[in-house]
Scaffold this motif. Structure first.
Motif: not given
Lengths: 446, 446
Positions: B247-256, B270-271
């Protein structure tokens, strides 16, 4: 108690009328819309199959104290009466101790339900066509024609009880992620009639659901209060024995003389009725979700139309109301949760009764005439009587219990696997009620 | 030759444009309608998955001499490139002798097809909304809004090539006996981008379809002419690893960083792209019949929308055109027979590729990372090379042959049963290419 709301029910059929009564009793203002005229003012259509009310249906009526009134217009049927050419009539009892399903005229019941709802204070708006629904704010759009002027009718909630071809669902179908299927059978049906004797008595056994099983096609007859039977001929649309093939008086009479000779005397208006009454289609319709936010919910045939071979269309729809009402009691004004729990709990059961109904055509039209199948039923009944805790036959679990349909389907499949094995036992015809068979079933069950 | 007719095609997508060319070549006047603006005038949407053209698609293009022109914008992919965390890149070749599927930008191809059709004399009417069709006389109803004024456009025939949410089919759905289903996956997708290197070269191997298989979810990348890759992330809408959870930049970057560390360097935006591009749904849509009398026919996604995991949506739609064209040659002006034969011959194949596509998500997202599965593929390839008359692998039959999809599905199931047995052989890892295994397969085949 719930905060009183203004609720619209689209559809004044059986489910719509009964739902309206429940909602009114819960303190809401309830308006019911129907595109058709008031059913109390019109002739019936000649395309109905009589209803078979069973436990689930009665529970929904009894809960609001209407069961006894409806029982007065219902005829108990405790058995199937199987008509096979050249054989004596055979009776197959449905349950134990007189357990019965109840024949009801759809039209008569519907008239009664509308009157009962009106007496409760539900307002009906007949001949009012709902063409569309704005889901987000529970607004109906009504007008004379689809492309003409519409006016807006704003509610707190809308229930779509408008049947297999629901307009409310039609709007929901256009949402993304809305799963939907409609599948027509290649088998259609036509209503015929066995009139009463002159003294008003029934020409056939009154307390039976009569079946003339002929494999690909079958005739059934359910009793009416006035001594008549409503008959339904189920038959493929096309092929050797089909509606298409019965195109004139000659072919029709020859067909009935060959396959249903015992009906010749009791269906005097065969030719006229056959060519006057429409040939109707049979559809299974599934969809999901059934609700939109806390604003709109589908119920009954509008979200799970099934074929009629288990006699559970109305029963399943009435059970929707029972479950919805339980959730209303449990969650009060939290309609989000009520709707969510309602669709989650009902969907697997709707899918299960759809599957069971589809399969039951084969049971009615073929297996009821099969000696092996009858023996299997006899073994099940015998074992079930000795071990009621271990074995409730599928039909009884569906019809004479309140257990979830999904459970009935799953346990029914297990039971079928067991019985397939039992029927392989050498000499099963002789030793069907032996300790050996009993032990074998117990073993297979564990 | 057919008698020249006035024919409308609804939808200017790939199938609509190519069908229009075929109909024009057959001597008809062809008008194509589309509710969208001319694709040659607009920016692409950021929600396309690159196409993978294979044999069936090329055949339809080559038949009207367009293959070579399209080949100029296609990039051959002869293998999958599998990216697994902590392992070297692994290549899995699709076929033999360089057999390839071809990466194509949907937008680029569509623009080209519209221009080619126009050059043939097809007339396009963009931004013209078709709301309804009168089936009995092939009349379109067009207007600015659904509830506004419409005008009538009368044709001899109408083809609905208007995609998964076809308006033409929408009218047919309201017919009795029309079977229909739409089922959405709980998995959605989002487009991402790997830009070209500064010198215009590709950052990853250009002639591969890249897959990052992670079981419930996966990332894929297909090459573009300009050196970039169009990536697609397939992932559940809800749950632990899901679009909802990112749902946000942090969770997305961590996931990738956790699941796709090798992509961090190559997907710079990406973001921004992730939160800008829509999350799209995946639907399987089936229906029947596909035609109405000799007046209206559905084609492509309008009658068989499938999920993209076999890369056959366009190929199947183009094959519809090939078959329709063959029937036009065969039956001339007998459009009744053309339409009837068309739907009868295509329906089982459409159902088969729908099923194969659905299953292939598992193959792509899980099995491509499974050593046992890779060994199985290796055995199949080895046996097929020795006995090409006895074994054509499923993927090749679907992608590098013109055999019916329904045959591919059926034979694929037989092959799977055989390989399940072969993989049970003790020490199969060592003796996978032994005479024993060869004999066993031959035995199981007979």
């Amino acid at each position: 108690m719930q905060t009183p709301l203004k609720i619209a029910v689209v559809g004044s059929g059986l489910v719509g009328s009964l739902l309206a009564i429940y909602l009114k009793r819960a303190g809401h203002t309830v308006h019911v819309y129907d595109r058709s005229p008031d059913i109390r003012t019109i002739q019936f259509s000649g395309r109905s199959i009589n209803l078979a009310m069973s436990h689930r249906g009665w529970r929904a009526l009894d809960e609001v104290g209407l069961g006894d009134e409806i029982r007065q217009i219902a005829i108990p049927m405790d058995k199937r009466a199987i008509h096979i050419v050249g054989e004596p009539l055979a009776f197959q009892y449905y349950g134990k101790d007189g357990e019965s399903i109840y024949s009801l005229s759809r039209g008569l019941l519907n008239r009664k339900m509308v009157s009962l709802a009106e007496a409760e204070g539900v307002e009906f708006f007949f001949e009012t066509k709902i063409w569309d629904v704005t889901l987000a704010d529970a607004t109906l759009h009504a007008g004379d024609t689809e492309r003409g002027e519409w006016n807006e009718l704003k509610y707190d909630k809308v229930f779509g009880a408008d049947g297999a071809f629901s307009r409310v669902r039609h709007r929901m179908q256009r949402q993304s992620m809305f799963n939907y299927s409609q599948e027509f059978l290649n088998t259609g049906y036509k209503e015929l009639n066995i009139p009463a004797n002159e003294d008003g008595t029934h020409k056939l056994d009154k307390n039976s659901l009569h079946i003339w099983p002929r494999n690909d096609f079958m005739l059934i007859a359910l009793p009416n209060l006035d001594g008549s039977f409503t008959c339904t001929l189920f038959m493929p649309f096309e092929g050797e024995n089909s509606f298409e093939a019965l195109k004139d008086k000659d072919s029709l009479e020859k067909f009935f003389a060959t396959y249903f000779p015992s009906t010749i005397d009791v269906i005097p208006d065969l030719v006229a009725d056959f060519f006057k009454n429409p040939t109707s289609t049979l559809v299974t319709m599934k969809c999901y979700p059934w609700t939109y936010s806390d604003k709109v919910a589908l119920i009954g045939d509008a979200c799970h139309a099934i074929v009629p071979f288990y006699g559970h269309g109305m029963n399943a729809g009435f059970e929707d109301i029972t479950i919805l009402n339980q959730l209303m009691g449990q969650y009060g004004d939290d309609w989000d949760t009520i709707f969510k729990e309602y669709e989650i709990s009902r969907k697997p059961n709707a899918d299960a009764i759809a599957e069971l109904s589809y399969r039951n055509f084969m049971e009615m039209s073929s297996k009821t005439a099969d000696a092996k199948f009858l023996l299997q039923k006899k073994i099940e009944k015998w074992f079930s009587a000795k071990h009621p805790d271990k074995w409730l036959p599928l039909y009884s679990r569906v019809t004479f219990s309140y257990r979830p349909y999904s459970e009935a389907l799953a346990i029914g499949d297990q039971q079928k696997a067991i019985m397939d094995e039992i029927m392989q036992i050498d000499g099963i015809e002789e030793k069907w009620n032996s300790p050996e068979v009993e032990q074998k079933i117990i073993e297979l069950l564990s």
